[in-house]
Each structure stands twice: as C-alpha cells, then as structure tokens.
Design an enzyme around this catalytic site. Sequence first.
Site, short mmCIF file in Angstrom:
data_model
loop_
_atom_site.label_atom_id
_atom_site.label_comp_id
_atom_site.label_asym_id
_atom_site.label_seq_id
_atom_site.Cartn_x
_atom_site.Cartn_y
_atom_site.Cartn_z
N LYS A 133 0.67 -1.03 0.08
CA LYS A 133 -0.20 -0.46 0.06
C LYS A 133 1.00 0.71 -0.03
CE LYS A 133 -4.01 -1.96 1.67
NZ LYS A 133 -3.48 -3.71 2.06
C1 LIG Z 1 -4.45 -4.42 1.00
C2 LIG Z 1 -3.65 -5.73 0.60
C3 LIG Z 1 -4.30 -7.05 -0.43
C4 LIG Z 1 -5.10 -6.81 -1.27
O1 LIG Z 1 -5.26 -5.89 -2.40
P1 LIG Z 1 -6.07 -5.49 -2.68
O2 LIG Z 1 -5.96 -3.50 -3.57
O3 LIG Z 1 -7.12 -4.71 -1.91
O4 LIG Z 1 -6.99 -5.75 -3.33
C5 LIG Z 1 -3.38 -7.58 -0.43
N1 LIG Z 1 -1.81 -8.43 0.20
C6 LIG Z 1 -1.83 -7.42 1.20
C7 LIG Z 1 -0.69 -7.65 1.78
C8 LIG Z 1 -2.06 -5.82 1.63
O5 LIG Z 1 -1.87 -5.67 2.52
#
Ligand SMILES: *Cc1c(COP(=O)(O)O)cnc(C)c1O
Length: 497
Positions: free
Chosen positions: A110
């Site tokens: 993120k």
């Molecule tokens: C947020 C997240 C995801 C999922 O991503 P999306 O964009 O919500 O599908 C997968 N792995 C990790 C470690 C995340 O923090």
Amino acid sequence: MDYRSTRNENLRATAAEAILQGLAPDGGLYSMDSLSGLNFDWRSVLDCDTLTTAREVLTALLPDFSREEMEAMLHDAYDGKFETEELTPTVAVGEDAVLELFRGPTSAFKDVALRMLPQLMRRAREKCGVEDQIMILTATSGDTGKAAMEGFRDVPGTGIIVFYPHGGVSAVQQAQMATQEGYNVYVCAVEGNFDDAQTGVKNIFAAVEEQNLLANSGVRLSSANSINIGRLAPQVVYYFRAYAALVKSGKIAVGDKVDFAVPTGNFGDILAGFFAREMGLPVGRLICASNANNVLTDFLATGRYDRNRPFYKTVSPSMDILVSSNLERLLFLMSGDGALVAKLMAELKETGAYEVPAALKEKIAAIFWGGCCDDEKTAEAIGKIYADHGYLADTHTAVAWHVAQEYKAACPDHNPVVILSTASPYKFPVAVWEGLGKAAQEDEFAVMDDLCRATGVPIPKNLQGLQQKEVRHRDVIKKEDMLSYVLGKVKEDAWKK
Ligand SMILES: *Cc1c(COP(=O)(O)O)cnc(C)c1O
C-alpha cells in the site's frame, strides 16, 4: 471532465475533483469510460526509468496534472523512501517472476499508492481552489493505517486520524503505529473489533454530512480508501515496470503476453492490472487469488456475487474481505452501463448478492481466472517456495503463488507468470516461521530475529528497533466516543499548516 460515476454516466468530474471527493455523490466510484481511448504509447515507456514511466502513465490517467506537476509530485512521494531506486523490483523465482511491491517505508504494498495519494490530494486541493484543510479518517486492521500515516505525515493542507481495534492488531503493527511521527498525525485505539472501528468511521462521515457538523470550521473530511482513483492510478505503473523487466532479462520479447497473479482483497491491485491491459500492455490473464474468503473465486466461476457466507480470519488478513469495492469499476468498464451497475449495487446492499448477465460473466472470465488457498495450503506454499527456490514469501504472496501454480496446471497455454508480492515476510513473521515448519515463540519480535538468523534475509529497516522507538500515541477510546474525538482534533491548530 474525464471521470464519471460508475452508477450514472451523467455524473461527471475532473480527475482533481474525483481525487478530492473519493466517492461520487451517488455512491458510485469515479471511472473513465474507456482506457483504450487514451491511445497510450505503451511501448515508449519500456525503456524509461521508474519515475518517468510513472509520470507518463499517471498523466495519461489523471489528465488535469501536467507532466511537470506530476514529476514534482513523484519526487516528493518517492525520493529516498524505498529500499531500491526501482521502487518495485521484479525478481526470478523458479520459472515465475515475483514483483516485489513491499520495498517501501512501511514494508506493505500500500506504500506505493499511499505515498502518492497525499501529493495528488494536496495539488487537487489547490487546483479546485479549496481552502479548507483536509482531514483524512481511516479505520485500519493494521497495514493501511500505517502506510496512510506515513504518506500523509507533514503534507501541508492535510491531517490524518487513524483508528484501530484495541488489542486487535499484531505486536509489530501496534508498535509501528504507536511510534508514528509527524505534526499532523493522530492514532487512536478503539475498544472493539475492526468492524466497530470501520462502522464508527462511516457513521462519522454520515453524521458530519447530515448535521453539517463542520460548517465554517475550515476543515473537510476525506478518506484514503482504495476506492479513490488517486490510490488506484499509481498502482498501474508497476505492471509496466514488471513487463519492462521481463523484456530486459530476455524472458519475453516486446509484444509477448504476460499473466499476472494477484493476491486480492478489495480488488484494487488487480484492477490496476486491468487498467494497464486496457492501456495496451500485453497482459494475458489476470489471476485473482483469494484466501478462504473466496467470494471472488465463486463470482468468477458463476457470475454470482454473494457475500452471505461465514467470514474467516486467516493468516493473510489483508485479504479477509467479503465486499470487494473496486469490482464495481470492472463491471462498469466492461459493461459501459451505469444503470446496470447501479441496479447490481442496490441488490448487493439489500440482499448481499447479485448476478451479472451471462454475456458480461463470459467477458470477465475471458480475462480473469480465479482461485483460492486456505491457511494450510498457504503454510505449505511458504515452505515449498523456500525449499525449492530459497525465496522467503509472506502469507499473501504465498496465496498468489499457490493459485498461480494451479492456474498453470489448468491452462497449459499460459504465458510467463508474474506473481505480485504484497508484503514483507517480516510483517507476518509468526505465520511465515510456521510455514517453514518451525514452532514460533510467543514474542513476535523474537520470531523476526529467528527468521532472520535462519534465512539470512535482512529485516527491513523500518521494522528494526521498533521496540526502542519512542511511543507517541497512547489514546484508547470507546467506540461511542469516536465522533467527539474527531471533532476535538479538527479544532486543534497543531496540524494546520
Ligand atoms: C491490501 C492488501 C492486499 C489486497 O489488495 P487489494 O487492492 O485490496 O485487492 C493484499 N496483500 C496485502 C499485504 C495488502 O496489504
């Protein structure tokens, strides 16, 4: 006016307005009608460096911003913040490639988007002539809140309040948040679970709107949620980077197709892959990997989305989700029919389920392949990837890896596969250590050290020495008190610069 609501084609906005608003006024998400219409020259970016690729991709997707503005924002967002200049390196693991998205300041994928969103918001605020300060509210089960705070800290014109469930996050996540620095950052534990915190935040937005609680305060609320187009757009860039890396390594020639396997929660990451595909990048299949919360696996197989099912807490918690908000954008882009999307979303709200028309289901299934992986298989995958390839994968990455292997077995005509890796193994040290077949000690920080000693994989800097850092945030409140907490912080002057 390049953006429109997924629920009504006539509700339009500029990119800057869409970034400031987050959600469209009718509850839809902001989307372009067609990305192929951008006529993006995808070949020309393959020889560029990361930030130049980002500048080109992002000015195409967010045309309000000039190349110069975008470049300045990209430098502010990323310079010196990631472990590698590439930001998101692609590495070979066996016959597959792994796209490492976790080399940022909080070791979560993120970071890629949440470093850039505050810059976009700050400029969008200027562009739209908004003088109010923007206060971001976020409820987090761990990862998003930390990455959001790290992105918004010290960004003028903005502040951020993060709520997390008291005792409901890991020791590492707790330490990461409690030690957060920045003059415009507030962190507060809520007595309750994640749903309580999230519902609390939703109620605050509703109360502020209905009762006009911030009238004349010089402050407006916003969210850093992945439904914001300003969070989605920066994620498109790394699909181009991974493709360029495979060309450079000689694994593919320009024009060859590549399949991407994505550990999926809210459907943002994988949708960014669809955007790249629509912009011309030769993407074959997008492999949607879920954990035991396999709503999307069922949807891709049947065309019926049904959230009426048990919710599982898994070892890949960032994918523990029953409503994947960004799927709405895919339905809009693939059907071009806002009225249909509005109808399906109303059904979802009322009954918790909807079914798409058969033709739309087929269209989606031609590009997306779904699979799921429970905790036991996740642990097995972590052990196997390490034993066979010497690569230490986190739990989310292991889910995607497992589903990618199933996909290859089921579809022998597959293309080279890139697996998106969304977290450092050190963010989930206990599950990773157990995946290697070891018994974990009680203390999570000690398990990190065990993992490091046994594998030689270095602990990311931001996770080292967390226990020694100064604790700056100790607030714990009842869920009923979240609104008054926010109204109190809004009045303070310390965060307004
Ligand atoms: C947020 C997240 C995801 C999922 O991503 P999306 O964009 O919500 O599908 C997968 N792995 C990790 C470690 C995340 O923090």
